[in-house]
Design an enzyme around this catalytic site. Sequence first.
Site, mmCIF file in Angstrom:
data_model
loop_
_atom_site.group_PDB
_atom_site.id
_atom_site.type_symbol
_atom_site.label_atom_id
_atom_site.label_comp_id
_atom_site.label_asym_id
_atom_site.label_seq_id
_atom_site.Cartn_x
_atom_site.Cartn_y
_atom_site.Cartn_z
ATOM 1 N N GLY A 181 0.825 -1.163 -0.044
ATOM 2 C CA GLY A 181 -0.067 -0.058 -0.012
ATOM 3 C C GLY A 181 0.809 1.517 -0.019
ATOM 4 O O GLY A 181 0.599 2.154 0.918
ATOM 5 N N VAL A 237 2.001 -11.326 3.339
ATOM 6 C CA VAL A 237 1.681 -12.152 2.339
ATOM 7 C C VAL A 237 2.408 -13.496 2.336
ATOM 8 O O VAL A 237 3.783 -13.363 2.847
ATOM 9 C CB VAL A 237 1.763 -11.301 1.084
ATOM 10 C CG1 VAL A 237 1.675 -12.342 -0.134
ATOM 11 C CG2 VAL A 237 0.887 -10.089 0.816
ATOM 12 N N ALA A 320 11.739 11.320 -9.069
ATOM 13 C CA ALA A 320 12.454 11.686 -10.437
ATOM 14 C C ALA A 320 13.018 13.036 -10.116
ATOM 15 O O ALA A 320 14.229 13.439 -10.583
ATOM 16 C CB ALA A 320 11.335 12.157 -11.610
ATOM 17 N N HIS A 444 -7.868 34.471 -3.273
ATOM 18 C CA HIS A 444 -8.967 33.926 -3.078
ATOM 19 C C HIS A 444 -9.906 33.594 -4.234
ATOM 20 O O HIS A 444 -9.993 34.683 -4.775
ATOM 21 C CB HIS A 444 -9.600 34.836 -1.994
ATOM 22 C CG HIS A 444 -11.268 34.237 -1.617
ATOM 23 N ND1 HIS A 444 -11.251 33.163 -0.832
ATOM 24 C CD2 HIS A 444 -12.113 34.790 -1.824
ATOM 25 C CE1 HIS A 444 -12.696 33.073 -0.641
ATOM 26 N NE2 HIS A 444 -13.363 34.048 -1.321
HETATM 27 P P1 FAD Z 1 15.656 5.490 -14.396
HETATM 28 O O1 FAD Z 1 14.313 6.579 -14.555
HETATM 29 O O2 FAD Z 1 15.111 4.270 -13.871
HETATM 30 O O3 FAD Z 1 16.461 5.541 -15.734
HETATM 31 C C1 FAD Z 1 17.541 4.617 -15.592
HETATM 32 C C2 FAD Z 1 17.880 4.467 -17.174
HETATM 33 O O4 FAD Z 1 19.026 3.878 -17.150
HETATM 34 C C3 FAD Z 1 16.834 3.590 -17.764
HETATM 35 O O5 FAD Z 1 16.317 4.006 -18.893
HETATM 36 C C4 FAD Z 1 17.586 2.354 -18.102
HETATM 37 O O6 FAD Z 1 17.244 1.420 -19.340
HETATM 38 C C5 FAD Z 1 18.888 2.677 -18.198
HETATM 39 N N1 FAD Z 1 20.249 1.592 -18.042
HETATM 40 C C6 FAD Z 1 20.403 0.863 -16.863
HETATM 41 N N2 FAD Z 1 21.667 0.283 -17.092
HETATM 42 C C7 FAD Z 1 22.078 0.707 -18.339
HETATM 43 C C8 FAD Z 1 23.286 0.306 -18.763
HETATM 44 N N3 FAD Z 1 24.143 -0.263 -18.180
HETATM 45 N N4 FAD Z 1 23.412 1.038 -20.036
HETATM 46 C C9 FAD Z 1 22.624 1.847 -20.588
HETATM 47 N N5 FAD Z 1 21.501 2.143 -20.027
HETATM 48 C C10 FAD Z 1 21.234 1.563 -18.798
HETATM 49 N N6 FAD Z 1 8.728 9.386 -9.018
HETATM 50 C C11 FAD Z 1 8.271 10.785 -8.933
HETATM 51 O O7 FAD Z 1 8.963 11.463 -8.625
HETATM 52 N N7 FAD Z 1 7.150 11.334 -9.393
HETATM 53 C C12 FAD Z 1 6.072 10.233 -9.879
HETATM 54 O O8 FAD Z 1 5.236 10.486 -10.037
HETATM 55 C C13 FAD Z 1 6.501 8.965 -9.839
HETATM 56 N N8 FAD Z 1 6.073 7.969 -10.349
HETATM 57 C C14 FAD Z 1 6.261 6.760 -10.800
HETATM 58 C C15 FAD Z 1 5.384 5.830 -11.011
HETATM 59 C C16 FAD Z 1 5.832 4.543 -11.485
HETATM 60 C C17 FAD Z 1 4.810 3.485 -11.848
HETATM 61 C C18 FAD Z 1 7.168 4.240 -11.271
HETATM 62 C C19 FAD Z 1 7.689 2.793 -11.433
HETATM 63 C C20 FAD Z 1 8.131 5.041 -10.600
HETATM 64 C C21 FAD Z 1 7.568 6.359 -10.417
HETATM 65 N N9 FAD Z 1 8.535 7.224 -9.892
HETATM 66 C C22 FAD Z 1 7.807 8.619 -9.788
HETATM 67 C C23 FAD Z 1 9.987 7.138 -9.714
HETATM 68 C C24 FAD Z 1 10.652 7.603 -10.968
HETATM 69 O O9 FAD Z 1 10.327 6.896 -12.096
HETATM 70 C C25 FAD Z 1 12.318 7.279 -10.480
HETATM 71 O O10 FAD Z 1 12.551 7.755 -9.253
HETATM 72 C C26 FAD Z 1 13.084 7.808 -11.687
HETATM 73 O O11 FAD Z 1 12.587 7.263 -12.886
HETATM 74 C C27 FAD Z 1 14.605 7.551 -11.159
HETATM 75 O O12 FAD Z 1 15.462 8.193 -12.353
HETATM 76 P P2 FAD Z 1 16.982 7.671 -12.547
HETATM 77 O O13 FAD Z 1 17.228 8.618 -13.661
HETATM 78 O O14 FAD Z 1 17.462 7.580 -11.577
HETATM 79 O O15 FAD Z 1 16.621 6.175 -13.102
HETATM 80 P P1 NAD Z 2 6.800 1.974 -1.632
HETATM 81 O O1 NAD Z 2 8.187 1.963 -0.961
HETATM 82 O O2 NAD Z 2 6.205 3.184 -1.690
HETATM 83 O O3 NAD Z 2 5.646 1.034 -1.344
HETATM 84 C C1 NAD Z 2 5.833 -0.255 -0.900
HETATM 85 C C2 NAD Z 2 4.872 -0.508 0.091
HETATM 86 O O4 NAD Z 2 4.881 -2.037 0.193
HETATM 87 C C3 NAD Z 2 5.030 -0.264 1.535
HETATM 88 O O5 NAD Z 2 3.861 0.339 1.980
HETATM 89 C C4 NAD Z 2 5.609 -1.434 2.264
HETATM 90 O O6 NAD Z 2 5.446 -1.281 3.604
HETATM 91 C C5 NAD Z 2 4.873 -2.401 1.586
HETATM 92 N N1 NAD Z 2 5.317 -3.673 1.464
HETATM 93 C C6 NAD Z 2 6.658 -4.084 1.516
HETATM 94 N N2 NAD Z 2 6.726 -5.369 1.699
HETATM 95 C C7 NAD Z 2 5.494 -5.855 1.682
HETATM 96 C C8 NAD Z 2 4.914 -7.203 1.950
HETATM 97 N N3 NAD Z 2 5.750 -8.331 1.813
HETATM 98 N N4 NAD Z 2 3.826 -7.361 2.162
HETATM 99 C C9 NAD Z 2 2.863 -6.541 1.912
HETATM 100 N N5 NAD Z 2 3.239 -5.011 1.769
HETATM 101 C C10 NAD Z 2 4.613 -4.801 1.767
HETATM 102 O O7 NAD Z 2 7.013 1.253 -3.147
HETATM 103 P P2 NAD Z 2 6.315 1.419 -4.641
HETATM 104 O O8 NAD Z 2 5.016 1.866 -4.328
HETATM 105 O O9 NAD Z 2 6.485 -0.035 -5.112
HETATM 106 O O10 NAD Z 2 7.237 1.942 -5.185
HETATM 107 C C11 NAD Z 2 8.626 2.116 -5.651
HETATM 108 C C12 NAD Z 2 8.975 3.370 -5.868
HETATM 109 O O11 NAD Z 2 8.666 4.180 -6.804
HETATM 110 C C13 NAD Z 2 8.914 4.108 -4.402
HETATM 111 O O12 NAD Z 2 10.148 4.487 -4.024
HETATM 112 C C14 NAD Z 2 8.502 5.502 -4.941
HETATM 113 O O13 NAD Z 2 9.198 6.722 -4.354
HETATM 114 C C15 NAD Z 2 8.662 5.636 -6.531
HETATM 115 N N6 NAD Z 2 7.235 6.175 -6.963
HETATM 116 C C16 NAD Z 2 7.023 7.445 -6.516
HETATM 117 C C17 NAD Z 2 5.805 7.907 -7.033
HETATM 118 C C18 NAD Z 2 5.329 9.366 -6.812
HETATM 119 O O14 NAD Z 2 6.313 10.112 -6.620
HETATM 120 N N7 NAD Z 2 4.015 9.680 -6.918
HETATM 121 C C19 NAD Z 2 4.848 7.060 -7.787
HETATM 122 C C20 NAD Z 2 5.192 5.735 -7.696
HETATM 123 C C21 NAD Z 2 6.580 5.264 -7.582
#
Ligand code: FAD
Ligand code: NAD
Length: 466
Positions: A181, A237, A320, A444
Amino acid sequence: MNSYDVAVIGSGPGGYVAAIRCAQLGMKTAIIEKYATLGGTCLNVGCIPSKALLDSSHHYEDAIKHFEEHGIDIPGEVKVNLKQMIARKQAVVDQTTGGIDFLMKKNTIDVYQGLGSFKDATHITISGTETIEIEAKNTIIATGSKPSSLPFIAIDKERVITSTEALKLTEIPKHLIVIGGGVIGLELGQVYKRLGAEVTVIEYMDRIIPTMDAGLSKELNKVLKKQKFKIETSHKVKSVERKGNEVIVKADNKKGEELTFTGDYCLVSVGRKPYTDGLHAEAAGVKITERGQIEVNAHLQTSAKNIYAIGDVVKGAMLAHKAEEEGVFVAETIAGQKPHIDYNLIPGVVYTWPEVASVGKTEEQLQEAKVDYKVGSFPMRALGRSRASMDLDGFVKILADKTTDEILGVHMIGARAADMIAEAVVAMEFRASAEDVSRMSHAHPTFTEAIKEAALAATDNRALHI
Ligand code: FAD
Ligand code: NAD
């Protein structure tokens, strides 16, 4: 062999922003990405597509639940066209990743498609359609993260899925079981809830979004339950089994009783893990910690002094905007500047509706650190703006030092909290007191008036509209 001042491995928000800043600072820069499109997790399978689906599903929910009250009648039945919804999401992704191609060209950054692997600390092999080698004085590792799972779960990417598959389903689940969650589970859970799925969230901790302020967890839990989410906290789980089109999840509750949940899809969203596969970090003398993260010092420098690492692949929040700040930080460090990041002031947002947003310390952290603090809170429902749009849930809470009145944390849940949190970040960057914010004019009617009112409440318990 092409030679560069800086090579960036990975083109997510950390990597591409680092590359742009390096180029702005006059360094000859290359970026290496193993996938065909730039933008990393965030643009391709993270932030952007998830927000696109949240927006589309929000429109649908408004149409079926709220339009009538607004005096908008829709003749005939309102239906979801999931194929079109996913296609629109993909168009948004394509346009956004295409924008990164443009930015690379504009900044004369060389883009290499292929897997980047260290040969040694100054040479990188790129394995794409062909294998080439480049030389780099400095390298920034920005290889990001991948979904993590539990050891006993087999992710089949069809019915037992991660966020990546949940962003491109071809049917609306009848019953989506979400394990975890946290941010992903609740955001994507809400997408499918709005589209008509039954959604059960199974969380290990005693509350959802457990890393955020407990007040936010409680309010979000209440609102999601009103939206008919099933939320099972303190559940461990034990097994996830696929039988045909069914997924059976077994978990122990707090009392140790075993419960069985049967659905047609199971989203595993228990966090993400750093990604370094194929990087050959060891060949460059770059150490990886036991948790799989690249080890860095306060300058984000690895154990090899010309190699830096940023974003999800290093310690800290996997966000990000954190990765972006680190990208700029490292580029400026390489250029000889002395940048700074205040990690305490990286905001966290959950894009459910109501949105949840936080910056600074939580109440739990202040209590643990034995800081004497005061609380000013204001409910969204007391605002004219909230009544106009019928967004009545939530509150803004400001935590301020009891002696100095300095704002130490701001936690909010409500309409547009994701955008409103920026005000709190600015105030805290300038070390504002609650009284400072309370004396600033807020337009406002806006949702931001709740921030002013919470600041008034924190200053002297003198909110005006409650
Ligand atoms: P990444 O975005 O993971 O990029 C890494 C890149 O490196 C990838 O394209 C990969 O292919 C490439 N790569 C890896 N190894 C190699 C290699 N050896 N050679 C060449 N290329 C390589 N964060 C937010 O702040 N706001 C949000 O709303 C949000 N929503 C999210 C929703 C979801 C469903 C998910 C999964 C994540 C979300 N996040 C959000 C988290 C966010 O996506 C990550 O924190 C962010 O993308 C991290 O950026 P990064 O540049 O570190 O890595
Ligand atoms: P998260 O860390 O936000 O949530 C994972 C959840 O899973 C936690 O609440 C944790 O207690 C629970 N959990 C862990 N082990 C469990 C188990 N065995 N059984 C049941 N629950 C368990 O991770 P996420 O939602 O997978 O997201 C991954 C990362 O991507 C996060 O670090 C988040 O910052 C980033 N992300 C950010 C955004 C955003 O900024 N809006 C959106 C999506 C993802």
